[in-house]
Scaffold this active site. Sequence first.
Site, short mmCIF file in Angstrom:
data_model
loop_
_atom_site.label_atom_id
_atom_site.label_comp_id
_atom_site.label_asym_id
_atom_site.label_seq_id
_atom_site.Cartn_x
_atom_site.Cartn_y
_atom_site.Cartn_z
N ASP A 100 12.64 17.90 9.82
CA ASP A 100 12.98 16.86 9.10
C ASP A 100 11.84 16.72 7.73
O ASP A 100 11.59 15.27 7.51
CB ASP A 100 13.22 15.63 9.70
CG ASP A 100 11.99 15.12 10.37
OD1 ASP A 100 11.28 15.82 10.55
OD2 ASP A 100 12.17 14.01 10.76
N GLU B 275 -13.97 -15.75 -2.40
CA GLU B 275 -14.90 -14.93 -1.38
C GLU B 275 -16.14 -14.51 -2.21
O GLU B 275 -17.14 -14.54 -1.58
CB GLU B 275 -14.21 -13.67 -0.72
CG GLU B 275 -14.85 -12.96 0.10
CD GLU B 275 -15.25 -13.56 1.66
OE1 GLU B 275 -14.48 -14.81 1.65
OE2 GLU B 275 -15.87 -13.41 2.34
N ASP B 276 -16.12 -14.03 -3.43
CA ASP B 276 -17.39 -13.35 -4.01
C ASP B 276 -17.89 -14.25 -5.06
O ASP B 276 -18.87 -13.58 -5.79
CB ASP B 276 -16.74 -11.76 -4.46
CG ASP B 276 -16.34 -10.96 -3.42
OD1 ASP B 276 -16.91 -11.43 -2.00
OD2 ASP B 276 -15.56 -10.18 -3.29
N HIS C 119 -10.56 -3.97 -9.80
CA HIS C 119 -9.93 -3.98 -8.33
C HIS C 119 -9.01 -5.07 -8.32
O HIS C 119 -7.67 -4.82 -8.18
CB HIS C 119 -11.00 -4.38 -7.49
CG HIS C 119 -10.51 -4.72 -6.07
ND1 HIS C 119 -9.65 -3.85 -5.35
CD2 HIS C 119 -10.59 -5.77 -5.34
CE1 HIS C 119 -9.55 -4.41 -4.19
NE2 HIS C 119 -9.80 -5.60 -4.17
N HIS D 77 -7.67 -13.13 -6.06
CA HIS D 77 -7.75 -12.69 -4.60
C HIS D 77 -9.01 -12.77 -4.28
O HIS D 77 -9.50 -13.17 -2.85
CB HIS D 77 -6.75 -11.92 -4.19
CG HIS D 77 -7.46 -10.40 -4.08
ND1 HIS D 77 -7.45 -9.61 -5.13
CD2 HIS D 77 -8.35 -9.64 -3.13
CE1 HIS D 77 -8.23 -8.52 -4.98
NE2 HIS D 77 -8.78 -8.52 -3.67
N ASP E 247 -4.05 -5.37 -1.46
CA ASP E 247 -5.53 -5.37 -1.58
C ASP E 247 -6.16 -4.20 -0.78
O ASP E 247 -6.93 -3.30 -1.15
CB ASP E 247 -6.48 -6.48 -1.05
CG ASP E 247 -7.78 -6.73 -0.75
OD1 ASP E 247 -8.43 -6.19 -1.85
OD2 ASP E 247 -8.22 -7.01 0.15
MN MN Z 1 -10.01 -7.37 -2.66
#
Ligand code: MN
Length: 325
Positions: free
Chosen positions: A266, A85-86, A57, A81, A148
Amino acid sequence: MTAEELSSVNERYEALEASIRTYNPNADFDKIRRAFAYARDKHIHQHRKDGSPYITHPLAVAQVVSDMHLDSESIMAALLHDCIEDTDATHEEIAKLFSPAVAELVEGVTKLTRVQYVSKEEEQMENLRKMLLAMSQDVRVMIIKLCDRLHNMRTGDAWPEQKRRDKALETMEVYAPIAHRLGISNIKEELEDRSLQYLDPVGYNMIRSLLNKHGDDFLNDICATIQEHLEQNGIHGATIRHRVKSIYGIYRKMYMQNKDFEEIYDIYAVRIILENVSECYNALGLIHDMYHPLPNRFKDYISTPKPNGYQSLHTTVIGHEGIPF
Ligand code: MN
């Protein structure tokens, strides 16, 4: 990770590095490679819902960031990133190993991730305030967050039904409008199309199958024909581009203006960029000579520019297969 997964992950990293090299040969590859190895090891025991190693990811997000030709710090931050957090990674450690700026970017993305989406109006204002704040400090934070979200939406089939709808709604109401405001139209359109796919799968698939009938060949043929005809008539060096309207763009017109697919003129568009104003009018004459123009569809934004300064000529003509463009 199995040995096989590890080698496939490392291969994807090499591909990322190759694509960065095409637009930024002087990128800080030493540090970027270390950021990748760091994130890979931090996420080593984690997997995504579809069973793939988690690091796929951040790697994919970094690939989207690289497709936008962002700098080395943004690539590193994209790879890292989800680390704060993880995993047990900290701001201080990332600042020390990479740079304080990279740590700030990761921290910024983490803060955005923690903003809980709510549909209540007052709370929405509060969320928007947090997002604008993150963006005003460094717009790269929001761009990484958009990449993300894009990858999460691309792989959302692994989510349960309710989560798909929640994420799609949030993407439609929060992230796509921000991408639009930042002028990142390709990401905005993909976010909208992927959201629509979860919010109204029937409508989405109907439009997609109608688009597939004509395909991209139609526009490629027209562009080649126009290019040749311009050259024959003394207009050289024209830049010709084409686009197909996004599925959500078509959907919005059909439902909000109550139109049939055939009434949208269009869906297919060709843009011809020329050297000067007189070439523009000459080219218009040639186009109307080649293809039958529809009445009342011509707009002269050269003589009457839009309020933002936009100038060009618009017309709708019928292609040889009876398809308007
Ligand atoms: Mn992520």
